[in-house]
Write a protein that holds these residues in place. Structure first.
Motif, PDB file in Angstrom:
ATOM      1  N   UNK A  86     108.488  42.601   3.497  1.00  0.00           N
ATOM      2  CA  UNK A  86     109.333  43.551   2.783  1.00  0.00           C
ATOM      3  C   UNK A  86     108.434  44.509   2.008  1.00  0.00           C
ATOM      4  N   UNK A  87     108.773  45.778   2.052  1.00  0.00           N
ATOM      5  CA  UNK A  87     108.058  46.797   1.299  1.00  0.00           C
ATOM      6  C   UNK A  87     108.554  46.739  -0.145  1.00  0.00           C
ATOM      7  N   UNK A  88     107.644  46.824  -1.112  1.00  0.00           N
ATOM      8  CA  UNK A  88     108.012  46.717  -2.523  1.00  0.00           C
ATOM      9  C   UNK A  88     108.143  48.089  -3.190  1.00  0.00           C
ATOM     10  N   UNK A  89     108.683  49.051  -2.454  1.00  0.00           N
ATOM     11  CA  UNK A  89     108.870  50.387  -3.017  1.00  0.00           C
ATOM     12  C   UNK A  89     107.583  51.191  -3.048  1.00  0.00           C
ATOM     13  N   UNK A  90     106.696  50.933  -2.113  1.00  0.00           N
ATOM     14  CA  UNK A  90     105.414  51.633  -2.080  1.00  0.00           C
ATOM     15  C   UNK A  90     105.609  53.103  -1.748  1.00  0.00           C
ATOM     16  N   UNK A  91     104.643  53.903  -2.155  1.00  0.00           N
ATOM     17  CA  UNK A  91     104.708  55.347  -1.920  1.00  0.00           C
ATOM     18  C   UNK A  91     104.549  55.684  -0.446  1.00  0.00           C
ATOM     19  N   UNK A  92     103.581  55.053   0.209  1.00  0.00           N
ATOM     20  CA  UNK A  92     103.265  55.402   1.597  1.00  0.00           C
ATOM     21  C   UNK A  92     103.901  54.482   2.631  1.00  0.00           C
ATOM     22  N   UNK A  93     104.620  53.469   2.207  1.00  0.00           N
ATOM     23  CA  UNK A  93     105.389  52.639   3.123  1.00  0.00           C
ATOM     24  C   UNK A  93     104.606  51.535   3.802  1.00  0.00           C
ATOM     25  N   UNK A  94     105.369  50.619   4.379  1.00  0.00           N
ATOM     26  CA  UNK A  94     104.852  49.505   5.170  1.00  0.00           C
ATOM     27  C   UNK A  94     105.420  49.665   6.567  1.00  0.00           C
ATOM     28  N   UNK A  95     104.589  49.431   7.573  1.00  0.00           N
ATOM     29  CA  UNK A  95     104.995  49.653   8.956  1.00  0.00           C
ATOM     30  C   UNK A  95     104.895  48.366   9.750  1.00  0.00           C
ATOM     31  N   UNK A  96     105.896  48.110  10.592  1.00  0.00           N
ATOM     32  CA  UNK A  96     105.873  46.988  11.529  1.00  0.00           C
ATOM     33  C   UNK A  96     106.001  47.588  12.919  1.00  0.00           C
ATOM     34  N   UNK A  97     104.985  47.349  13.742  1.00  0.00           N
ATOM     35  CA  UNK A  97     104.933  47.897  15.110  1.00  0.00           C
ATOM     36  C   UNK A  97     105.116  49.416  15.110  1.00  0.00           C
ATOM     37  N   UNK A  98     104.506  50.091  14.143  1.00  0.00           N
ATOM     38  CA  UNK A  98     104.517  51.551  14.090  1.00  0.00           C
ATOM     39  C   UNK A  98     105.740  52.173  13.454  1.00  0.00           C
ATOM     40  N   UNK A  99     106.712  51.384  13.036  1.00  0.00           N
ATOM     41  CA  UNK A  99     107.924  51.924  12.420  1.00  0.00           C
ATOM     42  C   UNK A  99     107.986  51.539  10.955  1.00  0.00           C
ATOM     43  N   UNK A 100     108.252  52.532  10.111  1.00  0.00           N
ATOM     44  CA  UNK A 100     108.351  52.281   8.671  1.00  0.00           C
ATOM     45  C   UNK A 100     109.581  51.424   8.398  1.00  0.00           C
ATOM     46  N   UNK A 101     109.400  50.383   7.574  1.00  0.00           N
ATOM     47  CA  UNK A 101     110.514  49.481   7.284  1.00  0.00           C
ATOM     48  C   UNK A 101     111.156  49.856   5.953  1.00  0.00           C
ATOM     49  N   UNK A 102     112.470  49.712   5.893  1.00  0.00           N
ATOM     50  CA  UNK A 102     113.217  49.996   4.681  1.00  0.00           C
ATOM     51  C   UNK A 102     113.832  48.724   4.111  1.00  0.00           C
ATOM     52  N   UNK A 103     113.959  47.706   4.947  1.00  0.00           N
ATOM     53  CA  UNK A 103     114.540  46.431   4.523  1.00  0.00           C
ATOM     54  C   UNK A 103     113.597  45.310   4.948  1.00  0.00           C
ATOM     55  N   UNK A 104     113.879  44.106   4.475  1.00  0.00           N
ATOM     56  CA  UNK A 104     113.077  42.960   4.867  1.00  0.00           C
ATOM     57  C   UNK A 104     113.164  42.798   6.381  1.00  0.00           C
ATOM     58  N   UNK A 105     112.009  42.684   7.022  1.00  0.00           N
ATOM     59  CA  UNK A 105     111.931  42.661   8.480  1.00  0.00           C
ATOM     60  C   UNK A 105     111.259  41.380   8.944  1.00  0.00           C
ATOM     61  N   UNK A 106     111.927  40.683   9.844  1.00  0.00           N
ATOM     62  CA  UNK A 106     111.398  39.425  10.383  1.00  0.00           C
ATOM     63  C   UNK A 106     110.235  39.729  11.328  1.00  0.00           C
ATOM     64  N   UNK A 107     109.185  38.913  11.243  1.00  0.00           N
ATOM     65  CA  UNK A 107     108.013  39.089  12.089  1.00  0.00           C
ATOM     66  C   UNK A 107     108.050  38.125  13.260  1.00  0.00           C
ATOM     67  N   UNK A 108     107.669  38.618  14.423  1.00  0.00           N
ATOM     68  CA  UNK A 108     107.528  37.801  15.626  1.00  0.00           C
ATOM     69  C   UNK A 108     106.042  37.707  15.947  1.00  0.00           C
ATOM     70  N   UNK A 109     105.622  36.684  16.690  1.00  0.00           N
ATOM     71  CA  UNK A 109     104.210  36.568  17.052  1.00  0.00           C
ATOM     72  C   UNK A 109     103.700  37.845  17.719  1.00  0.00           C
ATOM     73  N   UNK A 110     102.552  38.329  17.261  1.00  0.00           N
ATOM     74  CA  UNK A 110     101.942  39.531  17.835  1.00  0.00           C
ATOM     75  C   UNK A 110     102.389  40.828  17.195  1.00  0.00           C
ATOM     76  N   UNK A 111     103.342  40.796  16.256  1.00  0.00           N
ATOM     77  CA  UNK A 111     103.767  42.021  15.573  1.00  0.00           C
ATOM     78  C   UNK A 111     102.617  42.578  14.746  1.00  0.00           C
TER      79      UNK A 111
END
Length: 166
Positions: free
Chosen positions: A126-151
């Motif tokens: 989950x991103x904690x309101x960061x300025x530049x965002x957190x990305x999973x598989x190249x897509x910026x996440x806005x909500x808590x995102x479940x991780x799969x092996x290899x993500x």
């Protein structure tokens, strides 16, 4: 008529300038202050624990499961191949000195940038309101995102691959 149009245009540009400066100040203050902790109750907190009947009890695992990890693929501040072990239920990523993955020196990472949550066999980020965002598989996440092996999880200049515990 032309003078009135120029006056309206000047006022509009001035308003946009003030909004721009206000947004920069608000973002800087939020980044310096750090993300606010949420008041979410942990699962099971606040409820009475009712014991199960003996025949309903789940079998107890005798061997501990090794923790998952985030393996660094590319980073300006961490060596490639370094691993962030997911040994805790919540693993902080950011420039904060208490972060498990401390990315000091990366100007694109907030102090408290992202949080990796481990709940049983499920791992999420989950991103904690960061300025530049957190990305999973190249897509910026806005909500808590479940991780799969290899993500791939990207925070600032750091790219990591999720490997679950076996």
């Amino acid at each position: 008529m032309v003078d009135q149009a120029l006056l309206v245009l000047r006022i509009g540009v001035l308003v946009l300038l003030y909004v721009f400066v206000w947004r920069i100040a608000r973002t800087a203050i939020r980044d310096v202050r750090g993300a606010q902790e949420s008041m979410i109750i942990r699962p099971g907190q606040g409820f009475e624990h009712l014991p199960l009947a003996d025949e309903q009890r789940a079998p107890v695992a005798t061997e501990p499961v090794p923790p998952g990890r985030l393996l660094v693929v590319e980073s300006d501040v961490l060596p490639a191949g370094a691993a962030v072990l997911l040994e805790e239920h919540e693993v902080l990523i950011g420039r904060d000195p208490h972060a498990a993955a401390m990315l000091e020196g990366d100007g694109f990472v907030s102090a408290r940038h992202a949080l990796v949550r481990v709940r049983g066999t499920s791992t999420s980020v989950v991103d904690l309101g960061s300025t530049n965002g957190t990305f999973v598989n190249g897509e910026r996440i806005a909500i808590e995102t479940r991780l799969s092996p290899g993500d791939e999880v990207a925070v600032g200049s750091t790219r990591m691959i999720f490997e679950p515990g076996s």
